[in-house]
Design an enzyme around this catalytic site. Structure first.
Site, mmCIF file in Angstrom:
data_model
loop_
_atom_site.group_PDB
_atom_site.id
_atom_site.type_symbol
_atom_site.label_atom_id
_atom_site.label_comp_id
_atom_site.label_asym_id
_atom_site.label_seq_id
_atom_site.Cartn_x
_atom_site.Cartn_y
_atom_site.Cartn_z
ATOM 1 C CB CYS C 149 -0.970 -0.012 1.172
ATOM 2 S SG CYS C 149 -1.875 -1.576 1.270
ATOM 3 C CG HIS C 282 -2.225 4.615 4.937
ATOM 4 N ND1 HIS C 282 -2.105 4.456 3.575
ATOM 5 C CD2 HIS C 282 -2.396 3.362 5.440
ATOM 6 C CE1 HIS C 282 -2.208 3.175 3.264
ATOM 7 N NE2 HIS C 282 -2.389 2.483 4.378
ATOM 8 C CG HIS C 317 -6.524 0.825 1.227
ATOM 9 N ND1 HIS C 317 -5.571 1.507 0.500
ATOM 10 C CD2 HIS C 317 -5.834 0.081 2.126
ATOM 11 C CE1 HIS C 317 -4.383 1.193 0.945
ATOM 12 N NE2 HIS C 317 -4.497 0.336 1.923
#
Lengths: 294, 87, 387
Positions: C149, C282, C317
């Site tokens: 990620c 994030h 995400h």
């Protein structure tokens, strides 16, 4: 070094010497090989903690990827075991090394098929230039044919596909010990000509083909081979796939082999010019170049 | 009940790939996660899957999970209780 | 060396280009909805593969969704740039699953029916980058990073480092990630989904929603701009990468890796913590990440936390693409001189009391910090600066 027997298998060390059982149980070959190599080379260099950990891997943890795909199939909508998914990302190798060492430094994984190791090495050189003292850098891949048919991709059914890992400590200062210099690394994608790229690479470092003692190469097509023969003399050229087999990150093996030869010094090609060029053209449209000097 | 506990131990060893451990080595009341057997949070997820896959019982939330996955005893009790509810 | 952002391209669940994305952010319009096939809340790009194929006039069978989304975003970013050989140009992309959307389909077919298809060859991560490079006429440095990620942010950072290291003058860098069964089932097995739209930084957050998308930035040095005549949008002032080294997937309770990445980025930028005007977090909406990141905020900013938000309530995400998508949002935040909203926030976390921004807030924005954290404890922060 002997020609590789097509029937030969990966030579594994006793991984329990390097990795505790509770961590080892989830790891596939690419992770275990990389950790064992990393710990070994750090011990040789007397390094406790590197400033950076950089890995080049073309296919990553593909055994775990395939394992999770199989679990999706067999679970058939039922409960799904997460472990193989958790350790399937390409950066699991670099991440696991950091976890084992409790290393908080720079951590990167390059996955550009046959240029993965060269890009990891370029990254490491950038890091040294930026001030890292010691960088742990390596190339690793495990052989797995379900997800990627390498023989078909390279149009060559004769290739002996292998798993393997090679790791190095790159340091800005050799601290007085005898070693080998990594002069330059190049990564060229979608190339038209090996000749143009190689000449450009050598020229940018103030070198030419005449300055090279030995060339370790991986070339699987006629055009590439013809070009290599036009730049270098036949006696300078050595096909490292004969002894190491084929993998997209085997230029890391070639670097290890080249370093050993430069330290040994007995090869007649290295008498006058103590420089080795590694020429990785495993995929014809990619060219990876690594220049080593004693 | 003893058969169930032995079965659980065997399944845990196999699913979690615990080398060098035999069912006899796992105490019924020993902690499974952290201390004792030394399993981690990834193993905890696997135990949840194990319970559903092999015993047909579901852990519905984290709080229940923490209690159920304490030891072999608590896992076995949970299986027996849930199966009794279902019948 | 000054590194300028001169181009950007993006495709997400909230828009097919930069303008659409910005409008959705401003109107608080999420792109996350319940998927017909999986029943999960997902941030799907509202274009099918067929529609993408048609747009680029491509043969359908050979292209993964990763490549298609990447092509869309990259061509927007590249715009009218020409590949003059006097500007040393490279491309660095990123992805977690590569061409997995096609690989898994053909793998499942092959396992069930014994049908083997050459589309399996698109699985290799680097292939997507090559396809984009070929389309844009770029050869030479074609690279792919894959750090879960944090990948997209790392691609941008790596591009900048290659420029600073005098290897390249111009870089197109970013990432692309499709929604593949592999990831959807993978995250499901971890039990960290929210069954509604995620609530980053909220005390009642339940987990994340997955999304898909792609984004790229074009970075140029002054030499490159002198030839291309592109107008600088803003600057990439600094970057930092560090490792949490706590657990393969979970973040440490004190957010050590995150704090190190943020600090390294500020040191690289040559600024003190009080200079940061906005943080794009994030902020996935999971219990673990948002708490860990908040603790990192505390250790880095102390009592002077700047305005912050997570935009994952809009896009979901997007894994490897997240760092690149959010980099584009940070550039837009500087362009429009506004902080960006955090959707679905009602109650501050009891551990921290921190409150993210919940709407556009026009204010002086000079420095923006963007965070991306991935599996393997990989933590990266980028800092953008008004030009």
């Amino acid at each position: 070094m002997r020609e590789l027997d097509p029937a030969s298998e990966l030579i594994r060390p006793d991984y329990s010497d390097y990795i505790p059982a509770m961590e080892r149980r989830r790891m596939s070959d690419v992770q275990k090989m990389s950790i064992a190599c990393s710990l070994d080379c750090m011990q040789q260099a007397g390094i406790g903690q590197p400033d950076a950990i950089i890995v080049g891997t073309s296919m990553g943890c593909c055994v775990n990827i395939r394992s999770f795909l199989d679990r999706i199939l067999t679970a058939n909508g039922g409960p799904l075991s997460p472990t193989s998914f958790i350790v399937s990302t390409h950066n699991t190798v670099a991440g696991q090394i950091a976890l084992l060492l409790k290393n908080h430094g720079y951590n990167m994984t390059h996955t550009q098929n046959s240029l993965s190791f060269e890009q990891a090495l370029m990254d490491a050189m950038l890091g040294i230039k930026e001030g890292f003292q010691h960088v742990l850098v390596g190339g690793a891949d495990e052989e797995e044919q379900s997800l990627y048919n390498m023989r078909a991709k390279l149009n060559n059914e004769q290739l002996h596909l292998v798993s393997g890992a090679s790791f190095f400590i790159l340091s800005g200062d050799h601290g007085g010990s005898e070693g080998v210099n990594l002069l330059d690394v190049g990564s060229y994608g979608l190339i038209d000509s090996i000749t143009d790229c190689t000449e450009h690479f050598l020229l940018s470092g103030g070198q030419s083909a005449k300055d090279i003692g030995l060339v370790l190469y991986a070339v699987n097509d006629k055009k590439g081979m013809a070009e290599l023969n036009s730049i270098f003399r036949r006696e300078q050229l050595f096909d490292y796939q004969i002894v190491a087999g084929t993998s997209f990150t085997n230029s890391a093996f070639a670097m290890h082999y080249g370093i050993d030869m430069l330290l040994d010094g007995s090869n007649p090609c290295l008498r006058e010019h103590k420089k080795i060029l590694i020429c990785n053209n495993v995929i014809p449209e990619n060219l990876g170049l690594i220049l080593l000097a004693a | 009940m003893e058969d169930l506990k032995y079965e659980l131990k065997r399944q845990i060893i196999e699913e979690l790939k615990l080398e060098d451990i035999k069912p006899e080595d796992i105490q019924d009341d020993a902690p499974l996660i952290g201390d004792g057997l030394g399993l981690d949070s990834i193993d905890a997820l696997e135990l949840v899957v194990l319970l559903e896959k092999y015993h047909g019982v579901k852990i519905m939330d984290e709080e229940i999970g923490k209690k159920v996955l304490t030891s072999i005893n608590t896992m076995a009790d949970f299986i027996v209780e849930e199966k009794a509810k279902a019948t | 060396m000054k590194i300028f952002v001169t181009g950007m391209g993006i495709v997400t669940a909230i828009g097919l280009d930069a303008e659409e994305n910005l409008n959705s952010l401003g109107s608080l319009t999420t792109g996350i909805s319940r998927s017909n096939s999986s029943g999960l809340m997902l941030g799907e790009v509202k274009l099918s593969n067929e529609q993408l194929m048609k747009k680029f006039q491509l043969p359908a069978e050979d292209y993964s969704r990763t490549s298609l989304l990447g092509l869309l975003a990259a061509t927007e970013a590249w715009a009218n740039n020409k590949n003059d050989k006097i500007i040393r140009t490279g491309i660095i992309s990123s992805t977690s699953v590569g061409g997995m959307d096609r690989t898994e389909k053909y793998y499942f077919d092959a396992r069930k029916n014994g049908i083997v298809n050459s589309s399996l060859m698109t699985h290799c991560n680097g292939r997507t980058t090559e396809r984009i490079a070929a389309r844009l006429g770029i050869s030479g440095y074609i690279g792919t990073v894959s750090t879960a990620c944090s990948s997209g942010a790392n691609a941008i950072m790596h591009g900048a480092r290659l420029m600073e290291g005098n290897k390249l003058d111009r870089v197109i860098a970013g990432g692309s990630e499709p929604l593949a069964d592999f990831d959807i089932k993978g995250f499901s097995s971890l039990g960290i989904y929210d069954n509604a739209i995620c609530k980053p930084f909220d005390d009642n957050r339940m987990g994340l929603n997955l999304g898909e998308g792609a984004a790229f930035l074009v970075l140029e040095n002054e030499y490159s701009i002198s030839i291309s005549n592109n107008k600088p949008i803003c600057m990439l002032a600094g970057w930092g990468n560090a490792t949490d080294a706590f657990h393969q997937t979970a973040s440490s309770p004190d957010g050590k890796g995150a704090a190190l990445a943020m600090t390294n980025a500020m040191v690289k930028s040559g600024i003190t913590v009080d200079k940061i005007d906005y943080v794009n977090a994030h902020g996935t909406g999971t219990g673990n990440n948002d708490l860990s990141e908040s603790m990192a905020f505390k250790s880095v900013f102390g009592n002077n936390l700047p305005a912050f938000s997570s935009t994952k309530g809009f896009t979901g995400h997007t894994l490897a693409a997240a760092g690149a998508i959010e980099a584009v949002y940070c550039v837009q935040a500087i362009q429009k001189q506004t902080v960006l909203p955090n959707l679905n926030f009602t109650t501050p976390m009891k551990e921290t009391g921190m409150k993210p921004a919940t709407g556009f807030q026009r204010t002086n924005i000079e420095f923006v910090l963007s965070n991306s954290f991935g599996f393997g404890g990989n933590c990266t922060s980028l800092i953008f600066q008004k030009a």
